[in-house]
Design a protein around this motif. Structure first.
Motif, PDB file in Angstrom:
ATOM      1  N   THR A   1       0.599  -1.400  -0.037  1.00 22.72           N
ATOM      2  CA  THR A   1       0.265   0.419   0.566  1.00 22.72           C
ATOM      3  C   THR A   1       0.731   1.357   0.016  1.00 22.72           C
ATOM      4  O   THR A   1       0.489   2.126  -0.818  1.00 22.72           O
ATOM      5  N   GLY A   2       1.785   1.494   0.755  1.00 22.38           N
ATOM      6  CA  GLY A   2       2.617   2.143   1.011  1.00 22.38           C
ATOM      7  C   GLY A   2       3.798   2.821  -0.432  1.00 22.38           C
ATOM      8  O   GLY A   2       3.540   3.587  -0.971  1.00 22.38           O
ATOM      9  N   ILE A   3       3.904   1.832  -1.180  1.00 23.19           N
ATOM     10  CA  ILE A   3       4.707   2.240  -1.973  1.00 23.19           C
ATOM     11  C   ILE A   3       4.086   2.364  -3.140  1.00 23.19           C
ATOM     12  O   ILE A   3       3.918   3.472  -4.291  1.00 23.19           O
ATOM     13  N   CYS A   4       2.503   1.729  -3.790  1.00 19.09           N
ATOM     14  CA  CYS A   4       1.645   2.514  -4.625  1.00 19.09           C
ATOM     15  C   CYS A   4       1.308   3.737  -4.671  1.00 19.09           C
ATOM     16  O   CYS A   4       0.807   3.975  -5.897  1.00 19.09           O
ATOM     17  N   LYS A   5       0.549   4.057  -2.915  1.00 20.82           N
ATOM     18  CA  LYS A   5       0.500   5.057  -2.506  1.00 20.82           C
ATOM     19  C   LYS A   5       1.417   6.004  -3.303  1.00 20.82           C
ATOM     20  O   LYS A   5       0.919   7.244  -3.932  1.00 20.82           O
ATOM     21  N   ALA A   6       2.248   6.142  -2.898  1.00 19.70           N
ATOM     22  CA  ALA A   6       3.597   7.281  -3.450  1.00 19.70           C
ATOM     23  C   ALA A   6       4.156   6.956  -5.226  1.00 19.70           C
ATOM     24  O   ALA A   6       3.807   8.033  -5.644  1.00 19.70           O
ATOM     25  N   ILE A   7       4.133   5.562  -5.466  1.00 24.10           N
ATOM     26  CA  ILE A   7       3.926   5.345  -7.367  1.00 24.10           C
ATOM     27  C   ILE A   7       2.819   6.466  -7.731  1.00 24.10           C
ATOM     28  O   ILE A   7       2.737   7.254  -8.918  1.00 24.10           O
ATOM     29  N   ARG A   8       1.102   6.779  -7.166  1.00 30.50           N
ATOM     30  CA  ARG A   8       0.542   6.847  -7.776  1.00 30.50           C
ATOM     31  C   ARG A   8       0.819   8.854  -8.067  1.00 30.50           C
ATOM     32  O   ARG A   8       0.034   9.456  -8.517  1.00 30.50           O
ATOM     33  N   VAL A   9       1.105   8.978  -7.329  1.00 34.82           N
ATOM     34  CA  VAL A   9       1.666  10.500  -6.875  1.00 34.82           C
ATOM     35  C   VAL A   9       3.141  10.876  -7.856  1.00 34.82           C
ATOM     36  O   VAL A   9       2.603  11.850  -8.609  1.00 34.82           O
ATOM     37  N   TRP A  10       3.785  10.295  -8.237  1.00 39.09           N
ATOM     38  CA  TRP A  10       4.969  10.616  -8.807  1.00 39.09           C
ATOM     39  C   TRP A  10       4.197  10.318 -10.573  1.00 39.09           C
ATOM     40  O   TRP A  10       5.793   8.944 -10.903  1.00 39.09           O
ATOM     41  N   GLU A  11       3.434  10.805 -10.828  1.00 35.64           N
ATOM     42  CA  GLU A  11       3.351  10.882 -12.752  1.00 35.64           C
ATOM     43  C   GLU A  11       4.432  10.640 -13.494  1.00 35.64           C
ATOM     44  O   GLU A  11       4.487  10.454 -14.273  1.00 35.64           O
ATOM     45  N   ASP A  12       5.035  12.304 -12.808  1.00 32.93           N
ATOM     46  CA  ASP A  12       6.363  11.969 -13.961  1.00 32.93           C
ATOM     47  C   ASP A  12       7.292  11.156 -13.642  1.00 32.93           C
ATOM     48  O   ASP A  12       8.601  12.014 -14.378  1.00 32.93           O
ATOM     49  N   LEU A  13       7.650   9.809 -13.273  1.00 31.07           N
ATOM     50  CA  LEU A  13       8.517   9.509 -12.451  1.00 31.07           C
ATOM     51  C   LEU A  13       9.303   8.970 -14.649  1.00 31.07           C
ATOM     52  O   LEU A  13       8.790   8.047 -14.695  1.00 31.07           O
ATOM     53  N   GLU A  14      10.501   8.695 -13.970  1.00 29.00           N
ATOM     54  CA  GLU A  14      11.124   8.504 -15.144  1.00 29.00           C
ATOM     55  C   GLU A  14      12.032   6.877 -14.680  1.00 29.00           C
ATOM     56  O   GLU A  14      12.109   6.128 -15.712  1.00 29.00           O
ATOM     57  N   SER A  15      12.925   7.037 -14.016  1.00 33.58           N
ATOM     58  CA  SER A  15      13.504   6.086 -13.776  1.00 33.58           C
ATOM     59  C   SER A  15      14.275   5.389 -12.129  1.00 33.58           C
ATOM     60  O   SER A  15      13.273   6.674 -11.146  1.00 33.58           O
ATOM     61  N   LEU A  16      13.668   4.665 -12.161  1.00 34.48           N
ATOM     62  CA  LEU A  16      13.778   3.538 -10.255  1.00 34.48           C
ATOM     63  C   LEU A  16      15.459   2.844 -10.161  1.00 34.48           C
ATOM     64  O   LEU A  16      15.373   1.749 -11.037  1.00 34.48           O
ATOM     65  N   THR A  17      15.100   2.848  -8.737  1.00 39.10           N
ATOM     66  CA  THR A  17      16.719   1.863  -8.626  1.00 39.10           C
ATOM     67  C   THR A  17      15.954   1.153  -7.617  1.00 39.10           C
ATOM     68  O   THR A  17      15.440   1.532  -6.355  1.00 39.10           O
ATOM     69  N   MET A  18      15.846  -0.378  -7.568  1.00 34.88           N
ATOM     70  CA  MET A  18      15.164  -0.605  -6.767  1.00 34.88           C
ATOM     71  C   MET A  18      16.261  -2.171  -6.171  1.00 34.88           C
ATOM     72  O   MET A  18      16.622  -2.874  -7.448  1.00 34.88           O
ATOM     73  N   PRO A  19      15.785  -3.481  -5.386  1.00 35.44           N
ATOM     74  CA  PRO A  19      16.011  -3.907  -4.877  1.00 35.44           C
ATOM     75  C   PRO A  19      14.694  -4.946  -5.800  1.00 35.44           C
ATOM     76  O   PRO A  19      14.341  -4.607  -6.179  1.00 35.44           O
ATOM     77  N   SER A  20      15.177  -6.346  -6.190  1.00 35.73           N
ATOM     78  CA  SER A  20      14.261  -7.270  -6.626  1.00 35.73           C
ATOM     79  C   SER A  20      13.537  -7.783  -5.128  1.00 35.73           C
ATOM     80  O   SER A  20      13.501  -7.674  -4.023  1.00 35.73           O
ATOM     81  N   ILE A  21      11.940  -8.187  -5.569  1.00 33.66           N
ATOM     82  CA  ILE A  21      11.510  -8.238  -4.821  1.00 33.66           C
ATOM     83  C   ILE A  21      10.472  -9.633  -5.530  1.00 33.66           C
ATOM     84  O   ILE A  21      10.064 -10.034  -6.170  1.00 33.66           O
ATOM     85  N   ALA A  22       9.716  -9.951  -4.242  1.00 34.09           N
ATOM     86  CA  ALA A  22       8.862 -12.011  -4.337  1.00 34.09           C
ATOM     87  C   ALA A  22       7.976 -11.330  -4.977  1.00 34.09           C
ATOM     88  O   ALA A  22       7.165 -12.264  -5.524  1.00 34.09           O
ATOM     89  N   ASN A  23       7.040 -10.628  -5.728  1.00 34.58           N
ATOM     90  CA  ASN A  23       6.109 -10.809  -5.768  1.00 34.58           C
ATOM     91  C   ASN A  23       5.626  -9.091  -6.839  1.00 34.58           C
ATOM     92  O   ASN A  23       4.774  -7.802  -6.272  1.00 34.58           O
ATOM     93  N   PRO A  24       6.567  -9.048  -8.153  1.00 38.32           N
ATOM     94  CA  PRO A  24       6.754  -7.581  -8.886  1.00 38.32           C
ATOM     95  C   PRO A  24       5.544  -6.741  -9.126  1.00 38.32           C
ATOM     96  O   PRO A  24       5.394  -6.349  -9.934  1.00 38.32           O
TER      97      PRO A  24
END
Length: 305
Positions: free
Chosen positions: A138-161
């Motif tokens: 819920t936390g990351i999805c809420k943030a992504i909904r705000v970041w409509e201009d996001l172009e680049s992401l560095t992240m760890p691998s996750i179990a349920n992408p």
């Protein structure tokens, strides 16, 4: 007292452009130390957009211990208080002008801190967050909904992408660059092709990479221009009881598929220190062992720090 007042007035009379130039040399601790409280001129300088294109928090690290249950880390409360304080001051001074947010891989931000950050830097274009043990769906999805201009992401691998990539697909129409600091399996590869078919740049460096996953990426991401698999542990997992196979060289089927790319970055050299580290860690790199320069590095210039 008069001398002190005179000095204070002289500093306050400095041209704002000069103050901004001085403050550009300050780190995040210095910028949030209270200098904005000196006078109105200093506060104006502290709020200048030139200071806040990038919020680099790599100087901040959580004081934590590993635990056997989710989220697999326990963070000391003082670390959270320090991060919250820095975020509140920085995000207040930045006035929504932050375009790049960089977190250390040992800075474990929580949902409340992430949501607070997202709401106050809605124009974010690049997010570097190599660890998110304490971030829930819920936390990351809420943030992504705000970041409509996001172009680049560095992240760890996750179990349920799928949930994350779907959220990016729905909300971030300019998204084009992804770096994954962890293994890439068939699920991850299939998720990328399903939800991010327009991805242009992908880095999987220093990770365990299944050959079948690599084929899915090369076949499915038709708009991909740059792929970095440098220092990866490329493996094939046949049905049991056959052991997994580690590839020393890329075969013709991979090279043929990759020939359409503008850049296909590879390295599998016994003398390469990064390759040695990936093999020693069996493709699950323990970044904390190797220092700052190593986790920040990338052969793709736009993804390096």
């Amino acid at each position: 007292m008069e001398d002190i007042d005179t000095i204070g007035k002289k500093w306050g009379d400095l041209d704002i452009d000069i103050l901004v130039k001085i403050f550009q040399s300050f780190d995040i601790f210095e910028l949030t130390s209270g200098i904005a409280q000196v006078c109105s001129t200093w506060r104006l300088a502290c709020c200048d957009p030139l200071l806040w294109k990038t919020l680099d928090l790599t100087m901040l690290r959580s004081n934590f211990i590993k635990i056997p249950l989710e989220p697999y880390v326990y963070v000391d409360g003082r670390s959270d208080k320090t991060l919250t304080r820095v975020l509140k001051i920085a995000l207040n001074l930045s006035r929504g002008n932050i375009l790049t947010l960089i977190l250390h891989f040992n800075l474990y931000i929580n949902d409340d801190q992430l949501t607070y950050t997202a709401e106050r830097c809605p124009r974010l274009k690049r997010l570097v967050m190599p660890a998110w043990n304490r971030i829930k769906k819920t936390g990351i999805c809420k943030a992504i909904r705000v970041w409509e201009d996001l172009e680049s992401l560095t992240m760890p691998s996750i179990a349920n992408p799928p949930y994350l990539m779907e959220e990016i697909s729905k909300n971030c129409k300019k998204f084009s660059e992804l770096k994954i600091m962890g293994p890439c399996d068939i699920l991850f590869a299939s998720t990328l092709t399903a939800f991010l078919p327009n991805l242009k740049v992908l880095s999987l460096r220093c990770s365990m990479l299944l050959k079948d996953a690599l084929i899915i990426i090369l076949d499915g991401l038709q708009h991909l221009e740059v792929l970095n698999i440098s220092h990866c542990l490329l493996i094939e997992v046949p049905p049991p009881p056959a052991p997994k196979k580690v590839f020393k060289e890329l075969d013709e089927s991979i090279l043929r598929r990759a020939s359409r790319l503008r850049q296909f970055l590879t390295c599998n050299d016994d003398s390469c220190m990064a390759c040695q580290r990936t093999r020693n860690d069996e493709g699950l790199l323990r970044w904390y062992r190797y220092g700052e320069l190593f986790w920040k590095a990338d052969e793709v210039r736009s993804l390096a720090l």
